[in-house]
Design a protein around this motif. Structure first.
Motif, PDB file in Angstrom:
ATOM      1  N   LEU A   1      12.545   1.262 -12.740  1.00  0.00           N
ATOM      2  CA  LEU A   1      12.047   0.604 -11.527  1.00  0.00           C
ATOM      3  C   LEU A   1      11.427   1.653 -10.621  1.00  0.00           C
ATOM      4  CD1 LEU A   1      11.803  -1.946  -9.788  1.00  0.00           C
ATOM      5  CD2 LEU A   1      14.040  -1.372  -8.820  1.00  0.00           C
ATOM      6  N   SER A   2      10.132   1.532 -10.413  1.00  0.00           N
ATOM      7  CA  SER A   2       9.373   2.549  -9.677  1.00  0.00           C
ATOM      8  C   SER A   2       9.495   2.382  -8.167  1.00  0.00           C
ATOM      9  CB  SER A   2       7.912   2.451 -10.105  1.00  0.00           C
ATOM     10  OG  SER A   2       7.085   3.130  -9.217  1.00  0.00           O
ATOM     11  N   ALA A   3       9.519   1.127  -7.727  1.00  0.00           N
ATOM     12  CA  ALA A   3       9.540   0.891  -6.275  1.00  0.00           C
ATOM     13  C   ALA A   3      10.169  -0.452  -5.968  1.00  0.00           C
ATOM     14  CB  ALA A   3       8.114   0.929  -5.707  1.00  0.00           C
ATOM     15  N   ALA A   4      10.783  -0.515  -4.790  1.00  0.00           N
ATOM     16  CA  ALA A   4      11.346  -1.774  -4.315  1.00  0.00           C
ATOM     17  C   ALA A   4      10.914  -1.983  -2.879  1.00  0.00           C
ATOM     18  CB  ALA A   4      12.864  -1.751  -4.399  1.00  0.00           C
ATOM     19  N   ILE A   5      10.433  -3.174  -2.582  1.00  0.00           N
ATOM     20  CA  ILE A   5      10.134  -3.546  -1.198  1.00  0.00           C
ATOM     21  C   ILE A   5      11.192  -4.555  -0.771  1.00  0.00           C
ATOM     22  CG2 ILE A   5       8.454  -4.509   0.403  1.00  0.00           C
ATOM     23  CD1 ILE A   5       6.244  -3.799  -1.554  1.00  0.00           C
ATOM     24  N   ASP A   6      11.905  -4.220   0.297  1.00  0.00           N
ATOM     25  CA  ASP A   6      13.026  -5.045   0.747  1.00  0.00           C
ATOM     26  C   ASP A   6      12.604  -5.874   1.956  1.00  0.00           C
ATOM     27  OD1 ASP A   6      15.412  -6.154   1.498  1.00  0.00           O
ATOM     28  OD2 ASP A   6      16.530  -4.261   1.508  1.00  0.00           O
ATOM     29  N   PHE A   7      12.351  -7.160   1.700  1.00  0.00           N
ATOM     30  CA  PHE A   7      11.921  -8.057   2.780  1.00  0.00           C
ATOM     31  C   PHE A   7      13.100  -8.693   3.505  1.00  0.00           C
ATOM     32  CE2 PHE A   7       8.099  -8.171  -0.021  1.00  0.00           C
ATOM     33  CZ  PHE A   7       7.202  -7.640   0.897  1.00  0.00           C
TER      34      PHE A   7
ATOM     35  N   ARG B   1       0.824  -1.213   0.000  1.00  0.00           N
ATOM     36  CA  ARG B   1       0.000   0.000   0.000  1.00  0.00           C
ATOM     37  C   ARG B   1       0.857   1.262   0.000  1.00  0.00           C
ATOM     38  NH1 ARG B   1      -5.783  -0.996   1.965  1.00  0.00           N
ATOM     39  NH2 ARG B   1      -5.545   1.017   2.975  1.00  0.00           N
ATOM     40  N   LYS B   2       2.164   1.128   0.271  1.00  0.00           N
ATOM     41  CA  LYS B   2       3.042   2.303   0.339  1.00  0.00           C
ATOM     42  C   LYS B   2       3.806   2.557  -0.958  1.00  0.00           C
ATOM     43  CE  LYS B   2       3.804   2.062   5.345  1.00  0.00           C
ATOM     44  NZ  LYS B   2       2.906   0.948   5.712  1.00  0.00           N
ATOM     45  N   VAL B   3       3.704   1.688  -1.962  1.00  0.00           N
ATOM     46  CA  VAL B   3       4.575   1.855  -3.136  1.00  0.00           C
ATOM     47  C   VAL B   3       4.058   2.904  -4.115  1.00  0.00           C
ATOM     48  CG1 VAL B   3       5.494  -0.480  -2.956  1.00  0.00           C
ATOM     49  CG2 VAL B   3       3.586  -0.038  -4.499  1.00  0.00           C
ATOM     50  N   GLY B   4       2.776   3.196  -4.112  1.00  0.00           N
ATOM     51  CA  GLY B   4       2.239   4.240  -4.984  1.00  0.00           C
ATOM     52  C   GLY B   4       2.427   3.899  -6.462  1.00  0.00           C
ATOM     53  N   GLY B   5       2.521   4.940  -7.291  1.00  0.00           N
ATOM     54  CA  GLY B   5       2.742   4.736  -8.721  1.00  0.00           C
ATOM     55  C   GLY B   5       1.501   4.228  -9.440  1.00  0.00           C
TER      56      GLY B   5
ATOM     57  N   LEU C   1      -0.354 -10.927  -3.493  1.00  0.00           N
ATOM     58  CA  LEU C   1      -1.152  -9.738  -3.190  1.00  0.00           C
ATOM     59  C   LEU C   1      -0.961  -8.651  -4.245  1.00  0.00           C
ATOM     60  CD1 LEU C   1      -0.594  -9.511   0.651  1.00  0.00           C
ATOM     61  CD2 LEU C   1      -2.757  -9.956  -0.530  1.00  0.00           C
ATOM     62  N   ALA C   2       0.273  -8.519  -4.753  1.00  0.00           N
ATOM     63  CA  ALA C   2       0.545  -7.506  -5.777  1.00  0.00           C
ATOM     64  C   ALA C   2      -0.342  -7.743  -6.995  1.00  0.00           C
ATOM     65  CB  ALA C   2       2.026  -7.534  -6.174  1.00  0.00           C
ATOM     66  N   ARG C   3      -0.479  -9.003  -7.367  1.00  0.00           N
ATOM     67  CA  ARG C   3      -1.359  -9.334  -8.507  1.00  0.00           C
ATOM     68  C   ARG C   3      -2.799  -8.928  -8.205  1.00  0.00           C
ATOM     69  NH1 ARG C   3       2.275  -9.428 -11.909  1.00  0.00           N
ATOM     70  NH2 ARG C   3       3.357 -11.342 -12.416  1.00  0.00           N
ATOM     71  N   ALA C   4      -3.266  -9.283  -6.991  1.00  0.00           N
ATOM     72  CA  ALA C   4      -4.659  -8.967  -6.623  1.00  0.00           C
ATOM     73  C   ALA C   4      -4.890  -7.454  -6.587  1.00  0.00           C
ATOM     74  CB  ALA C   4      -4.998  -9.595  -5.277  1.00  0.00           C
TER      75      ALA C   4
ATOM     76  N   GLY D   1       1.100  -3.546  10.053  1.00  0.00           N
ATOM     77  CA  GLY D   1       0.041  -2.783   9.405  1.00  0.00           C
ATOM     78  C   GLY D   1      -1.023  -2.474  10.432  1.00  0.00           C
ATOM     79  N   ASN D   2      -2.015  -1.648  10.049  1.00  0.00           N
ATOM     80  CA  ASN D   2      -3.027  -1.273  11.045  1.00  0.00           C
ATOM     81  C   ASN D   2      -4.268  -2.166  10.944  1.00  0.00           C
ATOM     82  OD1 ASN D   2      -4.752  -0.168   9.052  1.00  0.00           O
ATOM     83  ND2 ASN D   2      -3.720   1.823   9.173  1.00  0.00           N
ATOM     84  N   LEU D   3      -5.181  -1.957  11.879  1.00  0.00           N
ATOM     85  CA  LEU D   3      -6.371  -2.811  11.962  1.00  0.00           C
ATOM     86  C   LEU D   3      -7.227  -2.707  10.704  1.00  0.00           C
ATOM     87  CD1 LEU D   3      -8.289  -4.672  13.592  1.00  0.00           C
ATOM     88  CD2 LEU D   3      -9.179  -2.618  14.742  1.00  0.00           C
TER      89      LEU D   3
END
Ligand SMILES: [Zn+2]
Ligand SMILES: [Zn+2]
Length: 351
Positions: free
Chosen positions: A243-249, A168-172, A194-197, A299-301
């Protein structure tokens, strides 16, 4: 009832036997059915995080003191509501939101209890799900999970929620922009589904482990990379829209460097993993490349409610689970520490 708790940091879990809890006020007692075992549980048992440069973040200094009953991916059945908890259907299966705040600060009142500075999280500050019964402070933290596999549903409270909130934070523009997921373990796999959904059409996955790259490819990643391969950066820099965004797990110096080098101008780096370490950061490059660096913590409720609805609506299974008896909590922790887990180990009780 039995609980499995850290009574001394760095030591194996102890079995504690005590009276069943009696709910007070708005509290609800939940009979445990499932509790996922998370890397955070390992950090909590060790009692510290590695900050890099030999420095450590001590959990004792952050108000986490033994005995700590671990476990924050909690699913169970409503057993007994307190006198002010309202009318609840006993026996109803519920997922528990564990990232509970003080309830009165600005963060909490805005709905971001997970960012509260005086957090009262289940499995951290309050007793968690490595126990036969769990006391939840208010029924609003209970989410119905009808139609979902109980082991898979339990993992939504941390693994799934962490992936979802980061996305939800990657935007674009999801249909056009490339998104990179670093780390194809449980979180990375969840994020891919989830990204696909959520409509992300171009998703790259990077992992140094060949078997995890193969798994990401089998799950439908559009591009699979080895971040240790010098060619991987060139591939990302050569993408048509960048590359617009990267999530580093993962969250170590190598993965952060890899992501920051590969982002296009205006790109976003979302740090999630806490493997540990630090990087030098050239400050003029932040404005020159208009980069955004952000952290995402669970994440929040509201996000967990949205996530459950998304998973139900799309029939998603985010991560493979292996269910073992609750009494094997210590063994499950050892296996996770040894890296001997393909998906998520989920402890089960009461069936
Ligand atoms: Zn967790
Ligand atoms: Zn608060």
């Amino acid at each position: 009832m039995k609980r499995f708790a850290v009574t001394e940091f760095g030591r194996p879990l102890c079995t504690l036997v005590e009276d069943d809890p009696v709910p007070r006020g708005t509290e609800v007692v939940v009979d445990l059915e499932r509790c996922g075992v998370c890397h955070t549980d390992l950090h909590l048992r060790e009692g510290h995080y590695d900050l890099g440069g030999g420095r450590r973040l001590s959990l004792a200094e952050r108000g986490v003191t033994p005995p700590v009953t671990l476990g924050h991916e909690i699913l169970g059945r409503i057993a007994q509501p307190g006198p002010e908890a309202g009318d609840l259907a006993a026996g109803r299966r519920v997922l528990v939101y564990p990232w509970i705040g003080c309830g009165t600060c600005h963060r909490c009142r805005e709905g971001d209890e997970n960012l509260c500075a005086a957090g009262r999280c289940l499995g951290v500050h309050r007793p968690g799900g490595f126990a036969e019964k769990v006391v939840v402070p208010h029924p609003r933290y209970l989410i119905a999970v009808d139609g979902l596999d109980p082991s898979a549903a339990a993992t939504l409270a941390c693994s799934g929620l962490t992936a979802y909130s980061a996305l939800r934070k990657v935007g674009g523009a999801p249909a056009r922009d490339w998104l990179l997921l670093i780390g194809a373990g449980g979180l990375g796999q969840s994020a891919l589904g989830l990204a696909r959904a959520l409509g992300h059409a171009r998703v790259a996955v990077a992992d140094t482990a060949p078997d995890k790259r193969a798994r990401a490819a089998a799950l439908g990643a559009d591009l699979v990379l080895d971040p240790a391969d010098p060619e991987a950066r060139r591939v990302l820099l050569g993408l048509e829209t960048g590359l617009s965004a990267a999530i580093d797990f993962v969250g170590n110096a190598e993965t952060a460097r890899f992501a920051l080098d590969a982002l296009r101008r205006g790109g976003r780096y979302v740090a999630v993993g806490m493997f540990g370490g630090e990087i030098p950061l050239s400050l003029p490059l932040l404005p020159l490349r208009a980069l955004t660096l952000t952290g995402s913590y669970v994440g929040n409720l509201g996000e967990l409610n949205d996530l459950v609805a998304l998973v139900q609506g799309h029939g998603l299974t985010l991560v493979a689970t292996e269910t073992v008896p609750l009494a094997q909590a210590e063994d499950a922790m050892r296996r996770l520490a040894a890296g001997d887990v393909a998906g998520r180990i989920v402890l089960a009780h009461g069936e």
